[in-house]
Design a protein around this motif. Structure first.
Motif, PDB file in Angstrom:
ATOM      1  N   ARG A  12       0.816  -1.221   0.000  1.00 64.44           N
ATOM      2  CA  ARG A  12       0.000   0.000   0.000  1.00 64.44           C
ATOM      3  C   ARG A  12       0.844   1.263   0.000  1.00 64.44           C
ATOM      4  O   ARG A  12       0.319   2.361  -0.187  1.00 64.44           O
ATOM      5  CB  ARG A  12      -0.938  -0.005   1.204  1.00 64.44           C
ATOM      6  N   GLY A  13       2.151   1.122   0.199  1.00 65.91           N
ATOM      7  CA  GLY A  13       3.031   2.274   0.205  1.00 65.91           C
ATOM      8  C   GLY A  13       4.297   1.994  -0.574  1.00 65.91           C
ATOM      9  O   GLY A  13       4.692   0.843  -0.773  1.00 65.91           O
ATOM     10  N   SER A  14       4.942   3.048  -1.024  1.00 68.46           N
ATOM     11  CA  SER A  14       6.221   2.933  -1.716  1.00 68.46           C
ATOM     12  C   SER A  14       7.059   4.156  -1.405  1.00 68.46           C
ATOM     13  O   SER A  14       6.535   5.251  -1.136  1.00 68.46           O
ATOM     14  CB  SER A  14       6.030   2.791  -3.230  1.00 68.46           C
ATOM     15  N   ALA A  15       8.375   3.972  -1.419  1.00 71.32           N
ATOM     16  CA  ALA A  15       9.302   5.070  -1.150  1.00 71.32           C
ATOM     17  C   ALA A  15      10.544   4.895  -2.008  1.00 71.32           C
ATOM     18  O   ALA A  15      10.976   3.767  -2.274  1.00 71.32           O
ATOM     19  CB  ALA A  15       9.681   5.103   0.332  1.00 71.32           C
ATOM     20  N   THR A  16      11.113   5.997  -2.453  1.00 73.61           N
ATOM     21  CA  THR A  16      12.351   5.976  -3.221  1.00 73.61           C
ATOM     22  C   THR A  16      13.302   7.021  -2.666  1.00 73.61           C
ATOM     23  O   THR A  16      12.871   8.057  -2.147  1.00 73.61           O
ATOM     24  CB  THR A  16      12.102   6.254  -4.715  1.00 73.61           C
ATOM     25  N   ALA A  17      14.584   6.746  -2.799  1.00 72.64           N
ATOM     26  CA  ALA A  17      15.620   7.682  -2.368  1.00 72.64           C
ATOM     27  C   ALA A  17      16.770   7.613  -3.350  1.00 72.64           C
ATOM     28  O   ALA A  17      17.075   6.536  -3.892  1.00 72.64           O
ATOM     29  CB  ALA A  17      16.099   7.348  -0.953  1.00 72.64           C
ATOM     30  N   ALA A  18      17.402   8.744  -3.612  1.00 73.41           N
ATOM     31  CA  ALA A  18      18.539   8.772  -4.527  1.00 73.41           C
ATOM     32  C   ALA A  18      19.483   9.895  -4.140  1.00 73.41           C
ATOM     33  O   ALA A  18      19.039  10.980  -3.736  1.00 73.41           O
ATOM     34  CB  ALA A  18      18.069   8.963  -5.966  1.00 73.41           C
ATOM     35  N   VAL A  19      20.770   9.628  -4.231  1.00 75.29           N
ATOM     36  CA  VAL A  19      21.798  10.659  -4.136  1.00 75.29           C
ATOM     37  C   VAL A  19      22.582  10.609  -5.443  1.00 75.29           C
ATOM     38  O   VAL A  19      22.804   9.529  -5.998  1.00 75.29           O
ATOM     39  CB  VAL A  19      22.725  10.454  -2.924  1.00 75.29           C
ATOM     40  N   TYR A  20      22.969  11.762  -5.943  1.00 73.63           N
ATOM     41  CA  TYR A  20      23.627  11.806  -7.247  1.00 73.63           C
ATOM     42  C   TYR A  20      24.677  12.911  -7.287  1.00 73.63           C
ATOM     43  O   TYR A  20      24.652  13.865  -6.492  1.00 73.63           O
ATOM     44  CB  TYR A  20      22.603  12.045  -8.356  1.00 73.63           C
TER      45      TYR A  20
END
Length: 728
Positions: free
Chosen positions: A548-556
């Protein structure tokens, strides 16, 4: 400001009133026999990471399988957020800001880079003139928008150091028969009438999209008329072969376009520095001539062939043609003078762009094995011919303006003769781009939860620039050059569990050192190759709460080298030694704790700076190393709450924050952070009829959509719209 209703708006208001009234008794009786319908938005059915990543790969990967930051904004999300055009859809993309000033209506900033270093596609096709050609289009004909963060020239060619945006329009498909009619009204007399219709005939599918909008916009005297028509025909040619023919026509005309609001000048003289200052009484005043004009007519033709060769292989071919004509007739610069008691109008431009693009793209995909491991591949050939002719005629008068006007009641003026120009178009320059590219992608499962994703593209771009006026040493009659960039991406994805992935990737891109290939000439390219951009990115993607939930993270970290700068030893020349970098963090999440409630949000931080950059100041080169590029905020955030209060009522609230930005490379002129609130409501009047209400910029915040050291472009104040939808 007076609100006047156009004839279309008046007709729409009557239609809206009539449809919202109680239906007649016999209609009620018929409707009572229909089953109840619960209508929810996309936020009530949260987008999952198993969705196809679309534009970020030709391998059909899901978002969780893709080693990159990808945002997919579908049709329901577009309507839930009340996005009226393709730019407003982008407010849900982490870290991205946008504006539509008439001279560069495709203005977008993403991961520290502006429109010249971004690729803005239309159905996967670039016309290599994105800052101008990617003008916002009414969202009715849009199916979804996809955004890829960071270098991605390996997908569609040069011009994508900061990222890629792809607008995908509605087209005939196998989703079944559908029909929809919309009537909309907004303040300032804005109106909309739109139709969507899809019908299956035997094995064929026909689809038609019509949209008409008109009415004054928020600035005084400004009016816009636009319409779009899209028709498509899906035809099976054989058991495993289908063909789709799609045609799209767009028209837009803005009368007396708003170019910006002049800043107050220091009373003691000298250069402007500090935070932007405006006279509140001038907000909403348009200083352009009364018959100022921007007009664009665009035609798209596409032939799409899909051939399922066998259960493992598929061949796709896209043949396309783009035809655009853009016209400008405006006085474009306004400056306070005489102790801020008058406004000087200057810089008239009579301009026409005539652009034609032809292209053919072959794509072969295959699902197989490599050394006993699952391995999917895609190979392709991309050819295009792009020709653009410009017809510029301008009178640039700064020290001696055309006239001085009252800041609060500017005198009426016409482009002819006030501009000093005569009607008619004389060609000035023409660019021809011949491009041929080979591309390949692969995803191979390595075992132990690892998968390797790779992509490579080789382009051969031949540019022929013709000066159609008097030749000079700095602008010869003919200039030809060829570029051969090789770009790619290499990514590694690790499954920590079925719901949690981490990834690492490196990617590259190529850009012109200055300007755009569709207009760049001898001075910008004579001693230059394409600039080189590269990125390293680490990220994670997670599904939680039973999906029911989703999360994303990114460093660039991104670096773009060989950009054009002023030669410190010779201010009359430019040299390709500049460098720009960007270091950032992006977070995004969506959670649906119940069937009636959904929460979403994003947060990004960007540390963009010039590593090596020189610009002229009073005739002398000045280093701007260490400074932040103009219009790039340090923080961008957004959040939304959507609540299905009852079967017939849905409510939504969204918030957006954009941090402080600088107006110039010197970083001595800036505007503070701003926040915007939006409020929406959806009333289900019966199973087929709904009323959508929307208020944007609820707090009536004054904000600058696009900063400039000479003429900032303000964003719209509070506005309200209502739309009645009938599905049949």
């Amino acid at each position: 400001m007076k609100y006047q209703f156009s004839p279309l708006a008046q007709a729409l208001s009557l239609a809206l009133f009539a449809c919202a009234c109680p239906v007649q008794a016999q209609e009620k009786e018929a409707l009572q026999k229909l089953p109840p319908v619960l209508v929810t938005g996309s936020a009530i059915a949260a987008t999952g990471l198993n969705e196809n990543a679309g534009s970020s790969s030709r391998l059909g990967l899901s978002l969780r399988e893709t080693p990159a930051s990808v945002s997919v904004l579908d049709r329901e999300e577009i309507e839930l957020r009340g996005a009226s055009n393709t730019q407003e859809i982008l407010k849900s993309v982490p870290g991205l800001i946008f504006a539509d000033p008439p001279g560069s209506a495709g203005t977008v900033f993403y991961r520290g880079f502006g429109s010249g270093s971004l690729s803005q596609l239309y159905n996967g096709i670039s016309v290599q003139y994105d800052a101008i050609a990617a003008r916002p289009v009414d969202s009715w004909i849009v199916e979804r928008v996809e955004a890829i963060g960071g270098p991605s020239s390996f997908l569609n060619g040069s011009g994508a150091v900061g990222g890629t945006l792809n607008v995908i329009t509605k087209i005939a498909d196998r989703s079944g028969d559908q029909g929809r009619l919309r009537f909309g009204l907004g303040d300032s007399g804005r109106g909309q009438a739109a139709l969507s219709l899809q019908r299956g005939v035997a094995e064929q599918v026909l689809r038609l999209e019509l949209n008409r909008s008109e009415g004054a916009l928020w600035t005084q005297g400004r009016d816009r008329q636009a319409w779009q028509l899209a028709a498509s025909w899906l035809l099976p040619l054989a058991q495993n072969v289908s063909h789709t023919l799609a045609v799209e026509r767009q028209h837009e005309k803005v009368s007396q376009p708003y170019w910006g609001t002049p800043m107050l000048q220091p009373l003691g003289g000298g250069a402007v520095a500090g935070q932007l200052r405006f006279d509140p009484a001038t907000l909403g005043i348009n200083y352009n001539v009364e018959d100022g004009r921007y007009q664009q007519d665009v035609t798209w033709l596409r032939s799409l062939l899909d051939w399922r060769l066998n259960e493992h292989s598929q061949l796709r071919h896209t043949l396309y043609h783009y035809d655009a004509l853009r016209d400008f007739e405006n006085v474009e610069t306004y400056t306070f003078k005489n102790g801020n008691s008058q406004v000087a109008r200057s810089n008239a431009l009579l301009q026409r762009h005539d652009q034609q693009v032809w292209g053919s793209r072959w794509e072969l995909s295959h699902s197989g094995q490599l050394a006993g491991r699952a391995s999917d591949s895609a190979l392709g050939l991309d050819w295009s011919y792009n020709r653009q002719t410009r017809f510029p005629n301008s009178v640039a008068v700064i020290k001696k303006p055309f006239d001085l006007v009252d800041p609060y009641a500017p005198a009426a003026a016409q482009f002819y003769p006030a501009s000093g120009l005569l009607p008619g178009y004389t060609p000035g320059a023409s660019n021809q781009l011949h491009s041929l590219a080979l591309f390949a992608e692969n995803r191979t499962v390595l075992g132990a939860g690892f998968a390797l994703v790779s992509a490579l593209r080789f382009d051969r771009i031949s540019l022929l620039a013709r000066n159609l006026r008097t030749a000079t040493a700095s602008s010869p009659a003919l200039f030809a050059t060829t570029f051969k960039p090789l770009t790619g991406r290499l990514g590694l994805v690790k499954d920590l569990s079925a719901d949690w992935q981490i990834y690492a990737q490196a990617s590259t891109a190529a850009d012109p050192p200055a300007g755009l290939l569709a207009t760049a000439g001898f001075s910008a390219l004579r001693d230059f190759d394409l600039t080189r951009g590269r990125q390293f990115e680490l990220g994670s993607k997670l599904s939680f709460d039973g999906g029911r939930g989703s999360a994303t993270a990114a460093v660039y970290e991104i670096r773009r080298r060989h950009i054009a700068i002023t030669d410190p030893s010779d201010k009359t020349k430019v040299i390709p030694v500049g460098e720009q970098s960007s270091l950032g963090l992006e977070l995004a999440a969506r959670w649906q704790p119940s069937s009636a409630l959904s929460l979403s949000g994003h947060l990004s931080h960007t540390r963009a700076r010039y590593e090596d950059f020189v610009e002229p100041l009073n005739g002398q080169p000045v280093s701007r190393a260490g400074q932040r590029p103009a219009n790039v905020p340090d923080w961008v955030a957004g959040a939304a709450l959507d609540w299905q209060a009852r079967a017939s009522l849905g409510l939504s609230l969204d918030w957006r924050y954009v941090g402080r930005r600088y107006a110039n490379a010197a970083n001595d002129l800036w505007d503070g952070a701003y926040q915007l609130l939006g409020l929406g409501a959806r009333l289900q009047l019966d199973p087929r009829l709904s009323l959508n209400l929307r208020v944007d910029n609820l707090t009536n915040t004054r904000y600058v959509a696009n900063l400039s050291s000479s003429l900032p472009y303000l964003g719209a104040p509070r506005s309200a719209t209502a739309a009645l939808d009938w599905r049949f």
